[in-house]
Scaffold this motif. Structure first.
Motif, PDB file in Angstrom:
ATOM      1  N   GLN A 143      16.162  -7.582 -47.611  1.00  0.00           N
ATOM      2  CA  GLN A 143      15.704  -6.409 -46.963  1.00  0.00           C
ATOM      3  C   GLN A 143      14.076  -6.243 -46.860  1.00  0.00           C
ATOM      4  OE1 GLN A 143      16.827  -3.794 -50.483  1.00  0.00           O
ATOM      5  NE2 GLN A 143      18.458  -2.916 -49.275  1.00  0.00           N
ATOM      6  N   LEU A 144      13.389  -7.104 -47.782  1.00  0.00           N
ATOM      7  CA  LEU A 144      12.022  -6.961 -47.362  1.00  0.00           C
ATOM      8  C   LEU A 144      11.593  -7.943 -46.114  1.00  0.00           C
ATOM      9  CD1 LEU A 144      10.824  -7.557 -51.094  1.00  0.00           C
ATOM     10  CD2 LEU A 144      10.203  -5.591 -49.626  1.00  0.00           C
ATOM     11  N   THR A 148       9.234  -6.166 -43.457  1.00  0.00           N
ATOM     12  CA  THR A 148       7.964  -6.950 -42.907  1.00  0.00           C
ATOM     13  C   THR A 148       7.792  -7.367 -41.596  1.00  0.00           C
ATOM     14  OG1 THR A 148       8.817  -9.019 -43.834  1.00  0.00           O
ATOM     15  CG2 THR A 148       7.302  -7.788 -45.351  1.00  0.00           C
ATOM     16  N   ALA A 149       9.094  -7.689 -41.007  1.00  0.00           N
ATOM     17  CA  ALA A 149       9.358  -7.916 -39.705  1.00  0.00           C
ATOM     18  C   ALA A 149       8.857  -6.850 -38.841  1.00  0.00           C
ATOM     19  CB  ALA A 149      10.826  -8.181 -39.298  1.00  0.00           C
ATOM     20  N   GLY A 154       4.712  -3.921 -35.626  1.00  0.00           N
ATOM     21  CA  GLY A 154       3.937  -2.519 -35.297  1.00  0.00           C
ATOM     22  C   GLY A 154       4.801  -1.268 -35.480  1.00  0.00           C
ATOM     23  N   LYS A 155       5.972  -1.243 -36.043  1.00  0.00           N
ATOM     24  CA  LYS A 155       6.608   0.078 -36.057  1.00  0.00           C
ATOM     25  C   LYS A 155       6.515   0.410 -37.475  1.00  0.00           C
ATOM     26  CE  LYS A 155      10.296  -1.174 -32.643  1.00  0.00           C
ATOM     27  NZ  LYS A 155      11.360  -1.698 -32.574  1.00  0.00           N
ATOM     28  N   ILE A 156       5.974  -0.027 -38.460  1.00  0.00           N
ATOM     29  CA  ILE A 156       5.750   0.401 -39.578  1.00  0.00           C
ATOM     30  C   ILE A 156       4.348  -0.133 -39.997  1.00  0.00           C
ATOM     31  CG2 ILE A 156       5.902  -0.113 -42.060  1.00  0.00           C
ATOM     32  CD1 ILE A 156       9.081  -0.619 -41.659  1.00  0.00           C
ATOM     33  N   GLY A 157       3.539   0.911 -40.719  1.00  0.00           N
ATOM     34  CA  GLY A 157       2.210   0.702 -41.061  1.00  0.00           C
ATOM     35  C   GLY A 157       2.169   0.139 -42.328  1.00  0.00           C
ATOM     36  N   ALA A 158       3.006   0.328 -43.227  1.00  0.00           N
ATOM     37  CA  ALA A 158       2.772  -0.074 -44.709  1.00  0.00           C
ATOM     38  C   ALA A 158       4.370   0.052 -45.406  1.00  0.00           C
ATOM     39  CB  ALA A 158       1.891   0.654 -45.706  1.00  0.00           C
ATOM     40  N   ALA A 175       4.803  -8.944 -50.726  1.00  0.00           N
ATOM     41  CA  ALA A 175       5.211  -8.238 -49.439  1.00  0.00           C
ATOM     42  C   ALA A 175       4.158  -7.184 -49.043  1.00  0.00           C
ATOM     43  CB  ALA A 175       6.692  -7.547 -49.327  1.00  0.00           C
ATOM     44  N   GLY A 176       3.364  -6.775 -50.197  1.00  0.00           N
ATOM     45  CA  GLY A 176       2.288  -5.904 -49.963  1.00  0.00           C
ATOM     46  C   GLY A 176       2.710  -4.360 -50.107  1.00  0.00           C
ATOM     47  N   ILE A 177       3.074  -4.052 -51.241  1.00  0.00           N
ATOM     48  CA  ILE A 177       3.610  -2.843 -51.521  1.00  0.00           C
ATOM     49  C   ILE A 177       2.566  -1.848 -51.791  1.00  0.00           C
ATOM     50  CG2 ILE A 177       5.109  -1.354 -52.895  1.00  0.00           C
ATOM     51  CD1 ILE A 177       6.566  -3.591 -51.462  1.00  0.00           C
ATOM     52  N   VAL A 178       2.613  -0.667 -51.213  1.00  0.00           N
ATOM     53  CA  VAL A 178       1.359   0.434 -51.200  1.00  0.00           C
ATOM     54  C   VAL A 178       1.744   1.633 -52.145  1.00  0.00           C
ATOM     55  CG1 VAL A 178       0.505  -0.177 -48.944  1.00  0.00           C
ATOM     56  CG2 VAL A 178       2.124   1.639 -49.182  1.00  0.00           C
ATOM     57  N   CYS A 179       3.143   1.858 -52.259  1.00  0.00           N
ATOM     58  CA  CYS A 179       3.448   2.896 -53.089  1.00  0.00           C
ATOM     59  C   CYS A 179       4.841   2.845 -54.145  1.00  0.00           C
ATOM     60  CB  CYS A 179       3.597   4.183 -52.499  1.00  0.00           C
ATOM     61  SG  CYS A 179       4.644   4.346 -51.018  1.00  0.00           S
TER      62      CYS A 179
END
Length: 297
Positions: A143-144, A148-149, A154-158, A175-179
């Motif tokens: 899933q990640l 990330t792809a 550019g379809k997802i910012g975070a 993967a750089g999780i923000v929340c």
């Protein structure tokens, strides 16, 4: 009074946001739904939580109509489930990589944007809700890779996570999780360790069911005698006490309470400015925590 803020996805936001799930209660009063969201912006709300399956994309459509580029509102949506009209519950899991990609495209269309600010991957590992079985039991790494792809495209910012275990969060950190969005409240604190890990990693903790009680069997913060006593002493509502406790409990907590009522909205936002002294916090901290890990469906 200083406005309580916190970092989120590269921005600084007011810690009281808005959850759009309850907008579906206004599905036959669209103008009122738009006005409610405009009122949230006027009150200082600058992050909104939504999903394609909230009211069968009604919430997304209201957000598209109500919000303006100059508002500077961060819109957070989620994938991992799709709407099922007339279903009980009114959604089905959509965990496979191709379904995640399709859900992102659906959200892009209904929100009328070319890029989603933040997308939460809704897992089915923990907390209230359905559990993944059969072909919906998908490995987190797969899933990640899709998420990330989509971010690289550019379809997802975070990327965020929802209904995840602490082991899952640890696996996802590269993967750089923000929340992280998990069920959590003053009466149900199963994920205390995960909250602390998020704080250490600079990840926002955005509890859903912040007052508990959304499903039968879940404790309600507003029923707690201590919460009610504190509310009476401060001349505020028990719900406001439950929300204020969350913000005092950890600096990385953001709120996304939902409502379809303008007065309730104002009360939720005002909770972010309630001060709880050390003795009051100690009494609230001492409330017994009961499990929120209830599977449904």
């Amino acid at each position: 009074m200083t406005v309580p803020t916190a970092p989120f996805a590269g921005r600084t936001v007011f810690r009281a946001g808005f959850g759009a799930l309850q907008l579906e209660r206004l599905s036959d009063r669209r103008a009122d739904a738009v006005a409610l969201l405009r009122r949230a912006v006027e009150l200082g709300v600058d992050h909104v939580d939504t999903a394609e399956f909230y009211g069968f994309r009604f919430a997304n459509e209201v957000i598209r109509e109500a919000l303006r580029p100059g508002d500077g509102v961060l819109v957070v949506t989620k994938v991992g489930a799709d709407p099922v009209e007339g279903g009980r519950p009114p959604l089905r899991l959509a965990q496979r990589p191709e379904e995640l990609r399709a859900s992102v495209e659906d959200n892009l269309r209904s929100l009328g944007t070319e890029r989603l600010d933040v997308v939460n991957l809704r897992r089915a590992d923990t907390g209230p809700g359905v559990r993944a079985e059969g072909d919906q039991a998908v490995d987190l790494d797969d899933q990640l890779a899709t998420m990330t792809a989509l971010r690289d495209e550019g379809k997802i910012g975070a990327i965020g996570l929802s209904s995840v275990t602490i082991d899952g969060l640890r696996r996802a950190l590269p993967a750089g999780i923000v929340c992280v969005q998990n069920a959590y409240s003053v009466v149900s604190r199963d994920d205390e360790g995960m909250l602390r890990l998020c704080a250490a990693e600079g990840i926002a903790w955005v509890p859903f069911f912040p007052l508990g009680g959304a499903f039968p069997g879940l404790p309600k913060a507003t029923d707690e005698p201590v919460v009610r006593e504190v509310a009476a002493a401060l001349d505020v509502t028990p719900a406001q006490v439950g929300l204020a406790w969350l913000l005092h409990h950890a600096p990385n907590v953001l709120l996304i309470p939902g409502t379809a009522d303008p007065d309730h909205l104002a009360a939720n936002v005002a909770a972010a400015r309630i001060t709880l002294d050390a003795a009051t916090l100690a009494s609230l901290d001492a409330i017994e925590s009961r499990s929120s890990d209830i599977a449904l469906g």
